[in-house]
Design an enzyme around this catalytic site. Structure first.
Site, short mmCIF file in Angstrom:
data_model
loop_
_atom_site.label_atom_id
_atom_site.label_comp_id
_atom_site.label_asym_id
_atom_site.label_seq_id
_atom_site.Cartn_x
_atom_site.Cartn_y
_atom_site.Cartn_z
N ALA A 85 0.90 -1.11 -0.01
CA ALA A 85 -0.04 0.09 -0.17
C ALA A 85 0.80 1.37 0.05
O ALA A 85 0.36 2.39 -0.20
CB ALA A 85 -0.83 -0.09 1.26
N TYR A 123 7.27 3.58 2.02
CA TYR A 123 7.37 4.79 1.36
C TYR A 123 6.86 6.03 2.21
O TYR A 123 7.54 7.02 2.45
CB TYR A 123 6.38 4.72 -0.10
CG TYR A 123 6.50 6.13 -0.80
CD1 TYR A 123 7.77 6.59 -1.28
CD2 TYR A 123 5.31 6.73 -1.00
CE1 TYR A 123 7.90 7.69 -1.97
CE2 TYR A 123 5.49 8.17 -1.90
CZ TYR A 123 6.74 8.31 -2.45
OH TYR A 123 6.77 9.66 -3.05
N LYS A 165 10.58 -1.47 12.33
CA LYS A 165 9.76 -2.67 11.40
C LYS A 165 10.02 -3.91 12.06
O LYS A 165 10.90 -4.59 11.81
CB LYS A 165 10.50 -2.55 9.96
CG LYS A 165 10.00 -3.77 9.07
CD LYS A 165 8.70 -3.06 8.29
CE LYS A 165 8.17 -4.15 7.68
NZ LYS A 165 6.88 -3.83 6.77
#
Length: 225
Positions: free
Chosen positions: A14, A18, A38
Protein backbone atom coordinates in the site's frame (compact mmCIF):
# COMPACT_ATOMS: atom_id res chain seq x y z
CA UNK A 1 6.84 16.00 23.75
CA UNK A 2 7.21 12.60 22.07
CA UNK A 3 5.04 11.69 19.12
CA UNK A 4 4.60 8.01 18.33
CA UNK A 5 2.53 6.41 15.56
CA UNK A 6 1.84 2.95 14.21
CA UNK A 7 1.79 2.93 10.40
CA UNK A 8 -0.50 0.42 8.72
CA UNK A 9 -1.90 -0.05 5.25
CA UNK A 10 -5.09 -1.34 3.70
CA UNK A 11 -3.09 -4.27 2.30
CA UNK A 12 0.43 -5.24 1.31
CA UNK A 13 2.25 -2.87 -1.05
CA UNK A 14 0.00 0.00 0.00
CA UNK A 15 3.01 2.27 0.48
CA UNK A 16 3.68 1.95 4.22
CA UNK A 17 7.44 2.00 3.85
CA UNK A 18 7.31 4.86 1.35
CA UNK A 19 5.30 6.91 3.85
CA UNK A 20 7.38 5.87 6.86
CA UNK A 21 10.68 6.69 5.15
CA UNK A 22 9.31 9.96 3.75
CA UNK A 23 8.15 11.11 7.19
CA UNK A 24 11.44 10.10 8.81
CA UNK A 25 13.38 12.10 6.22
CA UNK A 26 11.09 15.07 6.82
CA UNK A 27 11.71 14.75 10.56
CA UNK A 28 15.46 14.71 9.92
CA UNK A 29 15.16 17.90 7.84
CA UNK A 30 13.21 19.47 10.72
CA UNK A 31 15.99 18.57 13.15
CA UNK A 32 13.92 16.05 15.10
CA UNK A 33 15.31 12.96 16.79
CA UNK A 34 13.40 10.27 14.91
CA UNK A 35 13.24 6.49 15.14
CA UNK A 36 11.65 4.13 12.63
CA UNK A 37 11.00 0.49 13.45
CA UNK A 38 9.91 -2.51 11.37
CA UNK A 39 9.45 -5.10 14.13
CA UNK A 40 8.66 -7.99 11.80
CA UNK A 41 9.46 -8.42 8.12
CA UNK A 42 9.13 -11.37 5.76
CA UNK A 43 11.30 -11.37 2.66
CA UNK A 44 15.03 -10.93 3.13
CA UNK A 45 18.41 -11.49 1.51
CA UNK A 46 21.66 -12.50 3.14
CA UNK A 47 24.17 -9.67 3.48
CA UNK A 48 27.51 -10.72 4.95
CA UNK A 49 25.80 -13.81 6.29
CA UNK A 50 22.92 -11.92 7.97
CA UNK A 51 19.32 -11.65 6.80
CA UNK A 52 18.36 -8.12 5.83
CA UNK A 53 14.99 -6.82 4.65
CA UNK A 54 15.08 -3.97 2.12
CA UNK A 55 12.25 -2.00 3.75
CA UNK A 56 13.84 -2.24 7.17
CA UNK A 57 17.16 -1.03 5.77
CA UNK A 58 15.45 2.00 4.23
CA UNK A 59 13.80 2.80 7.56
CA UNK A 60 17.07 2.36 9.45
CA UNK A 61 18.92 4.74 7.13
CA UNK A 62 16.14 7.36 7.14
CA UNK A 63 16.02 7.61 10.94
CA UNK A 64 18.07 10.40 12.50
CA UNK A 65 18.66 8.30 15.63
CA UNK A 66 20.92 5.46 14.57
CA UNK A 67 19.98 2.04 15.92
CA UNK A 68 21.45 -1.36 15.17
CA UNK A 69 19.61 -3.28 12.48
CA UNK A 70 18.53 -5.86 15.08
CA UNK A 71 16.72 -3.11 16.99
CA UNK A 72 14.99 -1.75 13.90
CA UNK A 73 13.95 -5.18 12.61
CA UNK A 74 14.26 -7.74 15.42
CA UNK A 75 12.28 -10.45 13.61
CA UNK A 76 13.38 -10.94 10.01
CA UNK A 77 12.11 -13.93 8.04
CA UNK A 78 13.68 -15.07 4.82
CA UNK A 79 10.74 -16.09 2.65
CA UNK A 80 8.47 -13.38 1.26
CA UNK A 81 5.18 -14.91 2.41
CA UNK A 82 2.76 -14.25 5.27
CA UNK A 83 4.88 -13.80 8.43
CA UNK A 84 3.28 -16.63 10.39
CA UNK A 85 3.81 -19.01 7.46
CA UNK A 86 7.44 -17.92 7.06
CA UNK A 87 8.00 -18.34 10.80
CA UNK A 88 6.41 -21.79 10.77
CA UNK A 89 8.66 -22.88 7.92
CA UNK A 90 11.69 -21.73 9.92
CA UNK A 91 10.46 -23.47 13.07
CA UNK A 92 10.04 -20.20 14.92
CA UNK A 93 7.23 -18.91 17.12
CA UNK A 94 6.56 -15.18 16.89
CA UNK A 95 4.40 -13.75 19.68
CA UNK A 96 2.82 -10.35 20.23
CA UNK A 97 4.46 -9.99 23.65
CA UNK A 98 7.91 -10.63 22.22
CA UNK A 99 7.44 -8.02 19.49
CA UNK A 100 6.11 -5.58 22.07
CA UNK A 101 9.22 -6.11 24.17
CA UNK A 102 11.52 -5.48 21.21
CA UNK A 103 9.68 -2.28 20.30
CA UNK A 104 9.60 -0.88 23.83
CA UNK A 105 13.28 -1.71 24.25
CA UNK A 106 14.21 0.23 21.12
CA UNK A 107 12.05 3.16 22.16
CA UNK A 108 14.04 3.60 25.36
CA UNK A 109 16.51 5.45 23.13
CA UNK A 110 15.80 9.20 23.42
CA UNK A 111 13.66 10.45 20.54
CA UNK A 112 11.00 12.98 19.58
CA UNK A 113 9.23 11.04 16.82
CA UNK A 114 8.79 7.28 16.49
CA UNK A 115 7.13 5.41 13.65
CA UNK A 116 6.42 1.70 13.98
CA UNK A 117 5.58 0.15 10.62
CA UNK A 118 3.38 -2.91 10.42
CA UNK A 119 3.50 -5.74 7.91
CA UNK A 120 0.84 -6.18 5.24
CA UNK A 121 -2.57 -5.04 6.44
CA UNK A 122 -4.15 -4.68 9.87
CA UNK A 123 -5.12 -8.31 10.52
CA UNK A 124 -1.86 -10.04 9.64
CA UNK A 125 -1.48 -13.25 11.72
CA UNK A 126 1.61 -13.74 13.87
CA UNK A 127 0.71 -17.27 14.90
CA UNK A 128 -2.44 -19.40 15.16
CA UNK A 129 -4.05 -17.14 17.76
CA UNK A 130 -2.46 -13.68 17.59
CA UNK A 131 -2.30 -10.92 14.99
CA UNK A 132 -0.02 -7.96 14.47
CA UNK A 133 -2.94 -5.75 15.45
CA UNK A 134 -2.57 -7.21 18.97
CA UNK A 135 0.84 -5.54 19.15
CA UNK A 136 -0.65 -2.23 18.00
CA UNK A 137 -3.36 -2.55 20.66
CA UNK A 138 -0.79 -3.02 23.41
CA UNK A 139 1.33 -0.10 22.21
CA UNK A 140 -1.79 2.10 21.99
CA UNK A 141 -0.17 4.51 19.54
CA UNK A 142 -2.36 6.55 17.17
CA UNK A 143 -2.65 4.87 13.76
CA UNK A 144 -1.67 6.28 10.38
CA UNK A 145 -3.53 4.46 7.60
CA UNK A 146 -1.97 4.35 4.13
CA UNK A 147 -4.49 3.83 1.33
CA UNK A 148 -3.17 2.93 -2.11
CA UNK A 149 -5.66 4.56 -4.42
CA UNK A 150 -6.79 1.81 -6.76
CA UNK A 151 -9.95 -0.09 -7.52
CA UNK A 152 -11.18 -1.74 -4.31
CA UNK A 153 -9.56 0.77 -1.97
CA UNK A 154 -12.86 2.09 -0.60
CA UNK A 155 -13.87 -1.28 0.82
CA UNK A 156 -10.40 -2.04 2.14
CA UNK A 157 -10.00 1.37 3.78
CA UNK A 158 -13.42 1.38 5.43
CA UNK A 159 -13.05 -2.17 6.75
CA UNK A 160 -9.59 -1.40 8.11
CA UNK A 161 -10.84 1.75 9.82
CA UNK A 162 -13.70 -0.25 11.36
CA UNK A 163 -11.24 -2.86 12.69
CA UNK A 164 -8.98 -0.17 14.16
CA UNK A 165 -11.95 1.43 15.93
CA UNK A 166 -13.14 -1.98 17.16
CA UNK A 167 -9.72 -2.51 18.70
CA UNK A 168 -10.15 0.71 20.65
CA UNK A 169 -7.40 2.63 18.88
CA UNK A 170 -7.33 6.15 17.49
CA UNK A 171 -7.01 6.64 13.75
CA UNK A 172 -4.86 9.76 13.58
CA UNK A 173 -5.49 10.13 9.88
CA UNK A 174 -5.15 8.55 6.48
CA UNK A 175 -2.89 9.16 3.51
CA UNK A 176 -3.91 8.73 -0.13
CA UNK A 177 -1.01 7.12 -1.97
CA UNK A 178 -1.06 7.25 -5.77
CA UNK A 179 0.80 4.89 -8.09
CA UNK A 180 2.13 5.60 -11.58
CA UNK A 181 -1.38 5.28 -13.02
CA UNK A 182 -4.07 7.47 -11.48
CA UNK A 183 -7.21 5.45 -10.81
CA UNK A 184 -10.42 6.25 -12.61
CA UNK A 185 -12.53 8.81 -10.71
CA UNK A 186 -9.64 9.51 -8.32
CA UNK A 187 -11.07 12.78 -6.94
CA UNK A 188 -14.48 11.18 -6.33
CA UNK A 189 -12.89 8.27 -4.45
CA UNK A 190 -10.81 10.58 -2.27
CA UNK A 191 -13.93 12.63 -1.54
CA UNK A 192 -15.86 9.48 -0.62
CA UNK A 193 -13.22 8.33 1.85
CA UNK A 194 -12.91 11.83 3.27
CA UNK A 195 -16.62 11.88 4.00
CA UNK A 196 -16.89 8.30 5.32
CA UNK A 197 -13.74 7.99 7.42
CA UNK A 198 -13.87 9.61 10.84
CA UNK A 199 -10.20 10.63 10.66
CA UNK A 200 -8.78 13.46 8.55
CA UNK A 201 -6.99 13.13 5.24
CA UNK A 202 -3.43 14.00 6.21
CA UNK A 203 -2.32 14.37 2.63
CA UNK A 204 -2.28 12.95 -0.87
CA UNK A 205 0.93 11.62 -2.34
CA UNK A 206 1.15 12.13 -6.10
CA UNK A 207 3.31 9.93 -8.29
CA UNK A 208 6.39 12.10 -8.60
CA UNK A 209 10.06 11.48 -9.31
CA UNK A 210 11.21 14.97 -8.41
CA UNK A 211 12.92 14.67 -5.03
CA UNK A 212 12.31 18.29 -4.07
CA UNK A 213 8.58 18.05 -4.76
CA UNK A 214 8.32 14.79 -2.80
CA UNK A 215 10.19 16.34 0.12
CA UNK A 216 7.76 19.28 0.23
CA UNK A 217 4.77 16.91 0.36
CA UNK A 218 6.26 14.97 3.25
CA UNK A 219 7.21 18.15 5.11
CA UNK A 220 3.53 19.11 4.95
CA UNK A 221 2.48 15.63 6.05
CA UNK A 222 4.78 15.79 9.06
CA UNK A 223 3.35 19.15 10.10
CA UNK A 224 -0.14 17.64 9.95
CA UNK A 225 0.64 14.99 12.55
Amino acid sequence: MKKRFFVTGVDTDAGKTYVTVGLLKAAKRAGLKSIGLKPIAAGADRVDGNLRNDDALLIQHASSVKLAYEQVNPVVLEEAVAPHVAAMKEGRLVTASRLEGYIKGALLTPHELALVEGAGGWRVPLNDREMLSDVAKTLDFPIILVVNMKLGCLNHALLTAEAIARDGLTLAGWIANTGPEIMSCYDENVATLSSMLSAPLLGALPWCKNDEDVAKVFDELLSAL
